[in-house]
Each structure stands twice: as structure tokens, then as C-alpha cells.
Design a protein around this motif. Structure first.
Motif, PDB file in Angstrom:
ATOM      1  N   GLY A 158      -6.602  -3.643 -17.628  1.00  0.00           N
ATOM      2  CA  GLY A 158      -7.790  -3.491 -17.693  1.00  0.00           C
ATOM      3  C   GLY A 158      -8.406  -2.542 -16.734  1.00  0.00           C
ATOM      4  N   LYS A 159      -9.352  -1.798 -17.120  1.00  0.00           N
ATOM      5  CA  LYS A 159      -9.906  -0.585 -16.144  1.00  0.00           C
ATOM      6  C   LYS A 159     -10.189  -0.901 -14.708  1.00  0.00           C
ATOM      7  CE  LYS A 159     -14.645  -0.221 -17.956  1.00  0.00           C
ATOM      8  NZ  LYS A 159     -15.649   0.543 -18.454  1.00  0.00           N
ATOM      9  N   GLY A 160     -10.766  -2.130 -14.743  1.00  0.00           N
ATOM     10  CA  GLY A 160     -11.067  -2.641 -13.319  1.00  0.00           C
ATOM     11  C   GLY A 160      -9.809  -3.003 -12.386  1.00  0.00           C
ATOM     12  N   ILE A 161      -8.915  -3.202 -12.994  1.00  0.00           N
ATOM     13  CA  ILE A 161      -7.554  -4.006 -12.097  1.00  0.00           C
ATOM     14  C   ILE A 161      -7.027  -2.292 -11.426  1.00  0.00           C
ATOM     15  CG2 ILE A 161      -6.154  -3.794 -13.986  1.00  0.00           C
ATOM     16  CD1 ILE A 161      -5.504  -5.543 -10.588  1.00  0.00           C
ATOM     17  N   ARG A 162      -7.093  -1.201 -12.331  1.00  0.00           N
ATOM     18  CA  ARG A 162      -6.412   0.085 -11.961  1.00  0.00           C
ATOM     19  C   ARG A 162      -6.676   0.531 -10.674  1.00  0.00           C
ATOM     20  NH1 ARG A 162      -6.103   4.139 -16.662  1.00  0.00           N
ATOM     21  NH2 ARG A 162      -4.240   4.884 -15.237  1.00  0.00           N
ATOM     22  N   SER A 163      -8.198   0.368 -10.368  1.00  0.00           N
ATOM     23  CA  SER A 163      -8.343   1.061  -8.929  1.00  0.00           C
ATOM     24  C   SER A 163      -8.074   0.091  -7.757  1.00  0.00           C
ATOM     25  CB  SER A 163      -9.797   1.225  -8.590  1.00  0.00           C
ATOM     26  OG  SER A 163     -10.567  -0.182  -8.993  1.00  0.00           O
ATOM     27  N   VAL A 164      -7.506  -0.858  -7.904  1.00  0.00           N
ATOM     28  CA  VAL A 164      -6.957  -1.734  -6.842  1.00  0.00           C
ATOM     29  C   VAL A 164      -5.468  -2.279  -6.868  1.00  0.00           C
ATOM     30  CG1 VAL A 164      -9.278  -2.700  -6.366  1.00  0.00           C
ATOM     31  CG2 VAL A 164      -7.985  -4.003  -7.872  1.00  0.00           C
ATOM     32  N   ILE A 165      -4.830  -1.689  -7.829  1.00  0.00           N
ATOM     33  CA  ILE A 165      -3.329  -2.200  -8.134  1.00  0.00           C
ATOM     34  C   ILE A 165      -2.563  -1.586  -6.855  1.00  0.00           C
ATOM     35  CG2 ILE A 165      -1.153  -1.188  -9.266  1.00  0.00           C
ATOM     36  CD1 ILE A 165      -2.593  -1.655 -11.709  1.00  0.00           C
ATOM     37  N   ALA A 166      -2.988  -0.536  -6.058  1.00  0.00           N
ATOM     38  CA  ALA A 166      -2.122   0.058  -4.854  1.00  0.00           C
ATOM     39  C   ALA A 166      -2.430  -1.248  -3.913  1.00  0.00           C
ATOM     40  CB  ALA A 166      -2.683   1.434  -4.439  1.00  0.00           C
ATOM     41  N   MET A 167      -3.411  -1.865  -4.028  1.00  0.00           N
ATOM     42  CA  MET A 167      -3.769  -2.983  -2.881  1.00  0.00           C
ATOM     43  C   MET A 167      -2.390  -3.904  -2.964  1.00  0.00           C
ATOM     44  SD  MET A 167      -7.175  -5.326  -2.448  1.00  0.00           S
ATOM     45  CE  MET A 167      -7.105  -5.896  -4.063  1.00  0.00           C
ATOM     46  N   HIS A 168      -2.219  -4.133  -4.133  1.00  0.00           N
ATOM     47  CA  HIS A 168      -1.251  -5.137  -4.543  1.00  0.00           C
ATOM     48  C   HIS A 168       0.428  -4.671  -3.953  1.00  0.00           C
ATOM     49  CE1 HIS A 168      -3.103  -8.335  -6.653  1.00  0.00           C
ATOM     50  NE2 HIS A 168      -3.875  -7.637  -6.877  1.00  0.00           N
ATOM     51  N   THR A 169       0.755  -3.334  -4.629  1.00  0.00           N
ATOM     52  CA  THR A 169       1.884  -2.796  -4.287  1.00  0.00           C
ATOM     53  C   THR A 169       2.168  -2.469  -2.840  1.00  0.00           C
ATOM     54  OG1 THR A 169       1.060  -0.555  -4.990  1.00  0.00           O
ATOM     55  CG2 THR A 169       2.159  -1.705  -6.713  1.00  0.00           C
ATOM     56  N   HIS A 170       1.200  -2.298  -2.064  1.00  0.00           N
ATOM     57  CA  HIS A 170       1.374  -1.823  -0.830  1.00  0.00           C
ATOM     58  C   HIS A 170       1.524  -3.195  -0.183  1.00  0.00           C
ATOM     59  CE1 HIS A 170      -0.633   2.298  -0.351  1.00  0.00           C
ATOM     60  NE2 HIS A 170      -0.058   2.036  -1.525  1.00  0.00           N
ATOM     61  N   ALA A 171       0.989  -4.215  -0.383  1.00  0.00           N
ATOM     62  CA  ALA A 171       1.335  -5.597   0.056  1.00  0.00           C
ATOM     63  C   ALA A 171       2.854  -6.208   0.035  1.00  0.00           C
ATOM     64  CB  ALA A 171       0.526  -6.746  -0.518  1.00  0.00           C
ATOM     65  N   TYR A 172       3.343  -5.394  -1.026  1.00  0.00           N
ATOM     66  CA  TYR A 172       4.683  -5.888  -1.221  1.00  0.00           C
ATOM     67  C   TYR A 172       5.651  -5.198  -0.365  1.00  0.00           C
ATOM     68  CZ  TYR A 172       3.456  -8.651  -5.310  1.00  0.00           C
ATOM     69  OH  TYR A 172       2.847  -9.567  -6.056  1.00  0.00           O
ATOM     70  N   ARG A 173       5.099  -4.282   0.447  1.00  0.00           N
ATOM     71  CA  ARG A 173       5.955  -3.536   1.500  1.00  0.00           C
ATOM     72  C   ARG A 173       6.342  -4.642   2.492  1.00  0.00           C
ATOM     73  NH1 ARG A 173       2.358   2.081   1.632  1.00  0.00           N
ATOM     74  NH2 ARG A 173       2.901   2.802  -0.184  1.00  0.00           N
ATOM     75  N   ARG A 174       5.605  -5.638   2.646  1.00  0.00           N
ATOM     76  CA  ARG A 174       5.973  -6.657   3.796  1.00  0.00           C
ATOM     77  C   ARG A 174       7.045  -7.435   3.303  1.00  0.00           C
ATOM     78  NH1 ARG A 174       1.669  -8.778   7.490  1.00  0.00           N
ATOM     79  NH2 ARG A 174       1.070  -6.775   8.149  1.00  0.00           N
ATOM     80  N   GLU A 175       8.182  -7.464   4.488  1.00  0.00           N
ATOM     81  CA  GLU A 175       9.224  -8.218   3.932  1.00  0.00           C
ATOM     82  C   GLU A 175       9.029  -9.623   3.785  1.00  0.00           C
ATOM     83  OE1 GLU A 175      13.578  -9.495   6.270  1.00  0.00           O
ATOM     84  OE2 GLU A 175      12.097  -8.125   7.271  1.00  0.00           O
ATOM     85  N   GLY A 176       9.596 -10.251   2.574  1.00  0.00           N
ATOM     86  CA  GLY A 176       9.246 -11.667   2.125  1.00  0.00           C
ATOM     87  C   GLY A 176       8.264 -11.735   1.282  1.00  0.00           C
TER      88      GLY A 176
END
Length: 228
Positions: free
Chosen positions: A96-114
Motif C-alpha cells: 500500500g502507498k502508506g507503507i512505502r514511505s516507512v519501508i526503510a525504517m524496517h530495512t535499516h533495523a535489519y542491519r542490526r545483528e540478530g
């Protein structure tokens, strides 16, 4: 040709691509995410579920995450997901269009180990602290420490989600607080990331629970740290 899942500003549109084709392990992860959403609703941590989102790191598709496409409604179904690479490219499913502006919030969190799961909510009590720009003290509530949040939940500086600024502020607070499993997004909400989706959901609930208790404790002079 690659298509970015990330979009900010005016004119953002929804994305639809190839149907989800998940392996057995990834189907189990999707089921666990749906169950976690139901649990969050049952435990009153998703009063504003339409503004929330969640993701899990996929096993059968290394380098990709499965992200909810339309908030975290109670009736979230198997088709309400999109697949995104950790670099922010759209792979398939729906967004949805609402999630697209915050997807990077998720992908950047996965930079954390584990980190294998992330949940963003506007949980009512935790968000009180976010709009007040006040961290949530972890060492004042034993269940919060037992959930793995052994440092105060920090607050990012405010950044507009529709311009991408919020993700930049998130990156800064993550760099400054390497041991936190959660961040309060100033004037916005809560982001939690953990080893799996169940642990992430439990931490969301415990943070919101702690926030509610701390607000009530102020009538008695405020909460106190655990005696060591």
C-alpha cells in the motif's frame, strides 16, 4: 529492471507485482506474523492498527523481508504482504502507498545483528512518551529487562515520515544506542526489532505496559529504579 519499494512525498502510489511464492519455512514465518498481530490486538497494543506495520526476515529468500501491505488490521490475511529486498527493491506481492514511505525504517533495523523481525506501532501509552520526547526507563520495570531491553528506550529526534527524514533520525539514534531493541519515534510512535516476531510482539506489549505504569506512578512521585 528494478522497482524501488521506497517512495516519499506527494503522489506515492500502491504497488502490485508477482503473486507471493513462499517456501515452507517462509509460509511458517508469515503465519507467525499473522498470529503475532492477533496477539497484539488481543493485548490492546494495536488500538491504532491501521497506522502500524510489521516485517520478518525471510529464510528461503536470503536478503529479503516480508512486510505487511496495509497496516496491522485484525483481519490481516495471507495476501496482505509484499516482499522487499534489504536494499529497498520491490520483489512481489502488494504494498500500500502508506507503507512505502516507512519501508526503510524496517530495512535499516535489519542491519542490526540478530534482528529477524520488526514491528512499528502507535501503541497508546508508549506513544505518549514519543510525543513528549521522553525515553522509557528500562531499569524501572523488571519484565522489560527480562524481555531483553536492558537500556532505556531512546527517543529519536523528529523527522517527517513523508520526506524520508524520519529514517535518517532513526539511523542516528540506532548508531548512538547499539544495545537497544526499540526506539521511540518522536511525535510518531514505536519501533521494535528482535530475534523473531513473537519476541518483537512481546516486547511491544511490555514497553506499552511499562509506559502505562510509569504514567500512573507519577501520581506517587514517579517510578524508581530496580535496587541492585
Amino acid at each position: 529492471m528494478t522497482l524501488s519499494a521506497i517512495a516519499v512525498g506527494d503522489g506515492v502510489t500502491a504497488l502490485s507485482g508477482p503473486a507471493l511464492a513462499l517456501g515452507a519455512a517462509d509460509r511458517r514465518l508469515r503465519s507467525a506474523l499473522v498470529e503475532a498481530v492477533h496477539s497484539l490486538h488481543d493485548r490492546k497494543a494495536l488500538d491504532f492498527g491501521g497506522a502500524a506495520n510489521a516485517s520478518v526476515r525471510l529464510v528461503d529468500r536470503p536478503g529479503c523481508v516480508l512486510v505487511t501491505s496495509r497496516g496491522l488490521p485484525r483481519d490481516l490475511g495471507d495476501d496482505d504482504f509484499g516482499i522487499v529486498t534489504l536494499g529497498g527493491e520491490f520483489v512481489g506481492g502488494k504494498l500500500g502507498k502508506g507503507i512505502r514511505s516507512v519501508i526503510a525504517m524496517h530495512t535499516h533495523a535489519y542491519r542490526r545483528e540478530g534482528v529477524n523481525a520488526a514491528i512499528h506501532t502507535h501503541s497508546p501509552y508508549a506513544t505518549v512518551f514519543a510525543v513528549a520526547h521522553q525515553p522509557i526507563p528500562a531499569g524501572h520495570y523488571e519484565p522489560l529487562v527480562n524481555r531483553g531491553q536492558r537500556v532505556d528506550v531512546p527517543v529519536s529526534r523528529y523527522g517527517n515520515r513523508n520526506s524520508g527524514e524520519m529514517v535518517g533520525e532513526l539511523d542516528r539514534v540506532l548508531a548512538d544506542h547499539p544495545d537497544t531493541r526499540a526506539v521511540l519515534l518522536a511525535n510518531h510512535g514505536l519501533l521494535v526489532f528482535d530475534e523473531d516476531i513473537r519476541k518483537a510482539a512481546d516486547l511491544v506489549v511490555t514497553i506499552d505496559e511499562a509506559a502505562a505504569l510509569f504514567l500512573r506512578a507519577r501520581a506517587l512521585g514517579g517510578s524508581r529504579p530496580i535496587d541492585r
